[in-house]
Design a protein around this motif. Sequence first.
Motif, PDB file in Angstrom:
ATOM      1  N   ALA A  59      48.759  22.203  26.028  1.00 53.09           N
ATOM      2  CA  ALA A  59      49.339  21.597  27.233  1.00 53.09           C
ATOM      3  C   ALA A  59      50.557  20.758  26.883  1.00 53.09           C
ATOM      4  CB  ALA A  59      48.293  20.725  27.928  1.00 53.09           C
ATOM      5  N   ASN A  60      50.617  20.308  25.606  1.00 55.14           N
ATOM      6  CA  ASN A  60      51.772  19.556  25.106  1.00 55.14           C
ATOM      7  C   ASN A  60      52.079  18.324  25.958  1.00 55.14           C
ATOM      8  OD1 ASN A  60      53.706  19.199  23.158  1.00 55.14           O
ATOM      9  ND2 ASN A  60      55.273  20.390  24.217  1.00 55.14           N
ATOM     10  N   ASN A  61      51.011  17.542  26.229  1.00 57.07           N
ATOM     11  CA  ASN A  61      51.184  16.357  27.068  1.00 57.07           C
ATOM     12  C   ASN A  61      51.593  15.118  26.266  1.00 57.07           C
ATOM     13  OD1 ASN A  61      48.825  15.706  25.736  1.00 57.07           O
ATOM     14  ND2 ASN A  61      47.514  15.926  27.532  1.00 57.07           N
ATOM     15  N   HIS A  62      51.806  15.291  24.962  1.00 56.82           N
ATOM     16  CA  HIS A  62      52.305  14.228  24.078  1.00 56.82           C
ATOM     17  C   HIS A  62      51.342  13.057  23.907  1.00 56.82           C
ATOM     18  CE1 HIS A  62      56.108  16.291  23.852  1.00 56.82           C
ATOM     19  NE2 HIS A  62      56.190  16.283  25.156  1.00 56.82           N
ATOM     20  N   ALA A  63      50.093  13.208  24.347  1.00 46.46           N
ATOM     21  CA  ALA A  63      49.100  12.173  24.038  1.00 46.46           C
ATOM     22  C   ALA A  63      48.779  12.282  22.555  1.00 46.46           C
ATOM     23  CB  ALA A  63      47.838  12.375  24.865  1.00 46.46           C
ATOM     24  N   VAL A  64      48.739  11.158  21.862  1.00 49.33           N
ATOM     25  CA  VAL A  64      48.532  11.227  20.417  1.00 49.33           C
ATOM     26  C   VAL A  64      47.299  10.438  20.018  1.00 49.33           C
ATOM     27  CG1 VAL A  64      50.979  11.536  19.930  1.00 49.33           C
ATOM     28  CG2 VAL A  64      50.028   9.226  20.001  1.00 49.33           C
ATOM     29  N   SER A  65      46.742  10.852  18.874  1.00 41.09           N
ATOM     30  CA  SER A  65      45.596  10.138  18.316  1.00 41.09           C
ATOM     31  C   SER A  65      46.118   8.968  17.500  1.00 41.09           C
ATOM     32  CB  SER A  65      44.795  11.096  17.420  1.00 41.09           C
ATOM     33  OG  SER A  65      45.607  11.552  16.363  1.00 41.09           O
ATOM     34  N   ASP A  66      45.203   8.219  16.874  1.00 40.01           N
ATOM     35  CA  ASP A  66      45.630   7.148  15.969  1.00 40.01           C
ATOM     36  C   ASP A  66      46.480   7.740  14.842  1.00 40.01           C
ATOM     37  OD1 ASP A  66      44.259   5.284  17.434  1.00 40.01           O
ATOM     38  OD2 ASP A  66      42.424   5.457  16.235  1.00 40.01           O
ATOM     39  N   ASP A  67      47.305   6.917  14.253  1.00 39.28           N
ATOM     40  CA  ASP A  67      48.220   7.376  13.211  1.00 39.28           C
ATOM     41  C   ASP A  67      47.462   7.577  11.904  1.00 39.28           C
ATOM     42  OD1 ASP A  67      50.520   8.093  11.934  1.00 39.28           O
ATOM     43  OD2 ASP A  67      51.094   6.039  11.464  1.00 39.28           O
ATOM     44  N   ILE A  68      46.781   8.733  11.792  1.00 41.95           N
ATOM     45  CA  ILE A  68      46.020   9.083  10.592  1.00 41.95           C
ATOM     46  C   ILE A  68      46.780  10.171   9.853  1.00 41.95           C
ATOM     47  CG2 ILE A  68      43.838   9.986   9.701  1.00 41.95           C
ATOM     48  CD1 ILE A  68      42.506   8.898  12.223  1.00 41.95           C
ATOM     49  N   PRO A  69      47.044   9.992   8.562  1.00 46.61           N
ATOM     50  CA  PRO A  69      47.919  10.926   7.854  1.00 46.61           C
ATOM     51  C   PRO A  69      47.262  12.223   7.396  1.00 46.61           C
ATOM     52  CG  PRO A  69      47.274   9.146   6.411  1.00 46.61           C
ATOM     53  CD  PRO A  69      46.698   8.815   7.754  1.00 46.61           C
ATOM     54  N   TYR A  70      45.975  12.426   7.689  1.00 45.24           N
ATOM     55  CA  TYR A  70      45.336  13.667   7.266  1.00 45.24           C
ATOM     56  C   TYR A  70      44.297  14.117   8.286  1.00 45.24           C
ATOM     57  CZ  TYR A  70      41.168  10.970   6.094  1.00 45.24           C
ATOM     58  OH  TYR A  70      40.056  10.169   6.176  1.00 45.24           O
ATOM     59  N   PHE A  71      43.979  15.416   8.235  1.00 47.39           N
ATOM     60  CA  PHE A  71      42.886  15.967   9.033  1.00 47.39           C
ATOM     61  C   PHE A  71      41.991  16.722   8.064  1.00 47.39           C
ATOM     62  CE2 PHE A  71      40.590  18.761  11.871  1.00 47.39           C
ATOM     63  CZ  PHE A  71      40.456  18.015  13.032  1.00 47.39           C
ATOM     64  N   LEU A  72      40.698  16.393   8.051  1.00 46.61           N
ATOM     65  CA  LEU A  72      39.741  16.987   7.118  1.00 46.61           C
ATOM     66  C   LEU A  72      39.157  18.267   7.716  1.00 46.61           C
ATOM     67  CD1 LEU A  72      38.374  16.413   4.357  1.00 46.61           C
ATOM     68  CD2 LEU A  72      36.516  15.339   5.626  1.00 46.61           C
ATOM     69  N   ILE A  73      39.203  19.342   6.942  1.00 42.53           N
ATOM     70  CA  ILE A  73      38.720  20.652   7.384  1.00 42.53           C
ATOM     71  C   ILE A  73      37.542  21.066   6.517  1.00 42.53           C
ATOM     72  CG2 ILE A  73      39.335  23.100   7.589  1.00 42.53           C
ATOM     73  CD1 ILE A  73      42.303  22.052   7.857  1.00 42.53           C
ATOM     74  N   ARG A  74      36.449  21.413   7.156  1.00 42.80           N
ATOM     75  CA  ARG A  74      35.284  21.909   6.422  1.00 42.80           C
ATOM     76  C   ARG A  74      35.471  23.394   6.144  1.00 42.80           C
ATOM     77  NH1 ARG A  74      32.418  17.678   4.326  1.00 42.80           N
ATOM     78  NH2 ARG A  74      32.513  15.962   5.817  1.00 42.80           N
ATOM     79  N   ASN A  75      35.430  23.780   4.878  1.00 44.76           N
ATOM     80  CA  ASN A  75      35.613  25.185   4.541  1.00 44.76           C
ATOM     81  C   ASN A  75      34.431  26.021   5.020  1.00 44.76           C
ATOM     82  OD1 ASN A  75      38.004  24.535   3.332  1.00 44.76           O
ATOM     83  ND2 ASN A  75      37.189  24.517   1.248  1.00 44.76           N
ATOM     84  N   ASP A  76      34.713  27.236   5.441  1.00 42.05           N
ATOM     85  CA  ASP A  76      33.675  28.152   5.922  1.00 42.05           C
ATOM     86  C   ASP A  76      34.075  29.569   5.525  1.00 42.05           C
ATOM     87  OD1 ASP A  76      35.728  28.809   7.670  1.00 42.05           O
ATOM     88  OD2 ASP A  76      34.853  27.778   9.387  1.00 42.05           O
ATOM     89  N   SER A  77      33.332  30.562   6.000  1.00 38.91           N
ATOM     90  CA  SER A  77      33.609  31.949   5.614  1.00 38.91           C
ATOM     91  C   SER A  77      34.984  32.408   6.109  1.00 38.91           C
ATOM     92  CB  SER A  77      32.519  32.875   6.157  1.00 38.91           C
ATOM     93  OG  SER A  77      32.409  32.757   7.566  1.00 38.91           O
ATOM     94  N   TYR A  78      35.414  31.875   7.259  1.00 37.59           N
ATOM     95  CA  TYR A  78      36.748  32.237   7.751  1.00 37.59           C
ATOM     96  C   TYR A  78      37.826  31.741   6.793  1.00 37.59           C
ATOM     97  CZ  TYR A  78      41.196  32.001  10.063  1.00 37.59           C
ATOM     98  OH  TYR A  78      42.528  32.128  10.317  1.00 37.59           O
ATOM     99  N   ILE A  79      37.720  30.480   6.363  1.00 36.98           N
ATOM    100  CA  ILE A  79      38.722  29.916   5.460  1.00 36.98           C
ATOM    101  C   ILE A  79      38.787  30.732   4.168  1.00 36.98           C
ATOM    102  CG2 ILE A  79      39.349  27.913   4.052  1.00 36.98           C
ATOM    103  CD1 ILE A  79      39.897  27.448   6.988  1.00 36.98           C
ATOM    104  N   THR A  80      37.639  31.112   3.630  1.00 38.90           N
ATOM    105  CA  THR A  80      37.602  31.930   2.414  1.00 38.90           C
ATOM    106  C   THR A  80      38.324  33.246   2.620  1.00 38.90           C
ATOM    107  OG1 THR A  80      35.492  30.946   1.754  1.00 38.90           O
ATOM    108  CG2 THR A  80      36.092  33.041   0.721  1.00 38.90           C
TER     109      THR A  80
END
Length: 279
Positions: free
Chosen positions: A108-129
């Motif tokens: 939607a690109n409404n420009h609402a932003v989250s807190d200024d956190i410099p990373y996003f943690l991704i849990r690896n799964d079969s898709y990522i592999t």
Amino acid sequence: MAIENIPEIYITDKNKRPDLFVYDFKMTNDVVKSKVNLGMHMFSFLQVGKKQVHFAGTTVAVNKDQSLLLKKGNWLWTELLETEAKYYCKLFFFSEEKLKEFLEKHTANNHAVSDDIPYFLIRNDSYITSYLNSLSTIRQAPPIFMENLLSVKFEELMLYLLQKYGRNFELYLQSLIVKETAPFKKIIESKIHSNLKLEEIAFLCHMSLSTFKRHFIKEYNVSPGKWFHDKRLQKAKDTLEQGHLKPSDIYLEFGYNNLSNFSIAFKNKFGFSPKETAQ
């Protein structure tokens, strides 16, 4: 310690920085707190080893079960080997232009932003592999097709993560194109109980050490060395007063190389020994 400009040091053609770039990073030695100027947002898919990143306001540590999406900026990286005596990480860099294209097309690109956190943690799964295997495969394609193939793979990955993490991931992506830096005092106070050197904290603030010291004294009316020293000793005192730990359990955590130096500094500050405090 020299500053590594990434991904520039990995790009063969120094006259052109691509919008999308994949690099297989491998090493056989531990690297502790290297200074990195990350010039593009980056996915870090750790395959073998351990990684810790110090940001301006926080720290994150991951192993091969997790991946990171990292915001561009000045960071300190620690990369450690495991039992295989090697470290392997697949890096996928993307420009802000590519990110904006994706957001305009799929959100939607409404420009609402989250807190200024410099990373996003991704849990690896079969898709990522499976995805990482496919990235390795397309690297064998002729260069003339590579740009379009990477565009398709970038969009595929982003759509999957958007489906997996939903609104949280969308907000994080939108925060990546906001030109803000963490306030100076917020950075300082997040590092009170770290073992970072003043030079390293200055780097995270995008300042030289001399500029950092001048700015610090202007903000706090005391030298940074004394300020951090006093804050850390106070925290050590508070910890010992809880009665669960001994001085020998905590001196390293508060930046002292040996128990004797910690005890002397503690007694000079408070007038009694850490051993007395813990009893």
